[in-house]
Design a protein around this motif. Sequence first.
Motif, PDB file in Angstrom:
ATOM      1  N   GLY A   9      16.409   8.657  22.590  1.00 47.98           N
ATOM      2  CA  GLY A   9      15.238   9.222  23.252  1.00 47.98           C
ATOM      3  C   GLY A   9      14.694  10.428  22.513  1.00 47.98           C
ATOM      4  N   SER A  10      15.589  11.290  22.041  1.00 49.57           N
ATOM      5  CA  SER A  10      15.150  12.472  21.299  1.00 49.57           C
ATOM      6  C   SER A  10      14.465  12.099  19.996  1.00 49.57           C
ATOM      7  N   GLU A  43      -2.986   4.125  16.251  1.00 49.93           N
ATOM      8  CA  GLU A  43      -2.007   5.182  16.057  1.00 49.93           C
ATOM      9  C   GLU A  43      -1.819   6.057  17.295  1.00 49.93           C
ATOM     10  N   ILE A  44      -2.903   6.481  17.921  1.00 44.11           N
ATOM     11  CA  ILE A  44      -2.800   7.387  19.068  1.00 44.11           C
ATOM     12  C   ILE A  44      -2.033   6.713  20.208  1.00 44.11           C
ATOM     13  N   ALA A  45      -2.403   5.492  20.539  1.00 47.24           N
ATOM     14  CA  ALA A  45      -1.726   4.769  21.622  1.00 47.24           C
ATOM     15  C   ALA A  45      -0.267   4.469  21.258  1.00 47.24           C
ATOM     16  N   GLY A  46      -0.020   4.107  20.026  1.00 49.48           N
ATOM     17  CA  GLY A  46       1.343   3.774  19.603  1.00 49.48           C
ATOM     18  C   GLY A  46       2.265   4.970  19.615  1.00 49.48           C
ATOM     19  N   TYR A  47       1.808   6.094  19.073  1.00 51.46           N
ATOM     20  CA  TYR A  47       2.644   7.293  19.060  1.00 51.46           C
ATOM     21  C   TYR A  47       2.837   7.851  20.463  1.00 51.46           C
ATOM     22  N   SER A  48       1.828   7.747  21.294  1.00 53.58           N
ATOM     23  CA  SER A  48       1.977   8.178  22.688  1.00 53.58           C
ATOM     24  C   SER A  48       2.996   7.303  23.414  1.00 53.58           C
ATOM     25  N   THR A  49       2.978   6.017  23.127  1.00 52.96           N
ATOM     26  CA  THR A  49       3.953   5.107  23.721  1.00 52.96           C
ATOM     27  C   THR A  49       5.364   5.451  23.270  1.00 52.96           C
ATOM     28  N   LEU A  50       5.528   5.830  22.012  1.00 48.87           N
ATOM     29  CA  LEU A  50       6.849   6.238  21.535  1.00 48.87           C
ATOM     30  C   LEU A  50       7.352   7.474  22.274  1.00 48.87           C
ATOM     31  N   VAL A  51       6.459   8.429  22.523  1.00 54.75           N
ATOM     32  CA  VAL A  51       6.859   9.629  23.255  1.00 54.75           C
ATOM     33  C   VAL A  51       7.263   9.272  24.686  1.00 54.75           C
ATOM     34  N   VAL A  52       6.490   8.427  25.335  1.00 58.89           N
ATOM     35  CA  VAL A  52       6.803   8.035  26.720  1.00 58.89           C
ATOM     36  C   VAL A  52       8.120   7.263  26.768  1.00 58.89           C
ATOM     37  N   LEU A  53       8.336   6.340  25.841  1.00 58.00           N
ATOM     38  CA  LEU A  53       9.596   5.609  25.796  1.00 58.00           C
ATOM     39  C   LEU A  53      10.776   6.540  25.549  1.00 58.00           C
ATOM     40  N   VAL A  55      10.987   9.694  26.432  1.00 65.59           N
ATOM     41  CA  VAL A  55      11.237  10.433  27.672  1.00 65.59           C
ATOM     42  C   VAL A  55      11.964   9.537  28.677  1.00 65.59           C
ATOM     43  N   LEU A  56      11.536   8.283  28.777  1.00 63.10           N
ATOM     44  CA  LEU A  56      12.181   7.363  29.713  1.00 63.10           C
ATOM     45  C   LEU A  56      13.635   7.074  29.333  1.00 63.10           C
ATOM     46  N   LEU A  57      13.956   7.101  28.059  1.00 59.27           N
ATOM     47  CA  LEU A  57      15.339   6.904  27.635  1.00 59.27           C
ATOM     48  C   LEU A  57      16.176   8.165  27.797  1.00 59.27           C
ATOM     49  N   ALA A  58      15.579   9.323  27.573  1.00 61.31           N
ATOM     50  CA  ALA A  58      16.322  10.575  27.605  1.00 61.31           C
ATOM     51  C   ALA A  58      16.574  11.074  29.028  1.00 61.31           C
TER      52      ALA A  58
END
Length: 65
Positions: A9-10, A43-53, A55-58
């Motif tokens: 997650g981090s 890029e914007i949607a993909g990187y935002s999705t990575l951040v949300v994922l 957070v959901l894992l962490a």
Amino acid sequence: MKTLLGYLGSVLIVGGASGLLSTWIEGFRLFGFVRVLVPAGHEIAGYSTLVVLGVLLALPAARHG
């Protein structure tokens, strides 16, 4: 398992945030692997999705660890 989810997650949070920064600030490249994970033109949607994922894992790892 909890520490693995926390680390993963981090990495996703930092990778997504660095991808967003590299999109907004030209020449800023911290994590190169995120360019492989995100399709060109989204890029914007993909990187935002990575951040949300990330957070959901962490979150579960932080609550129980």
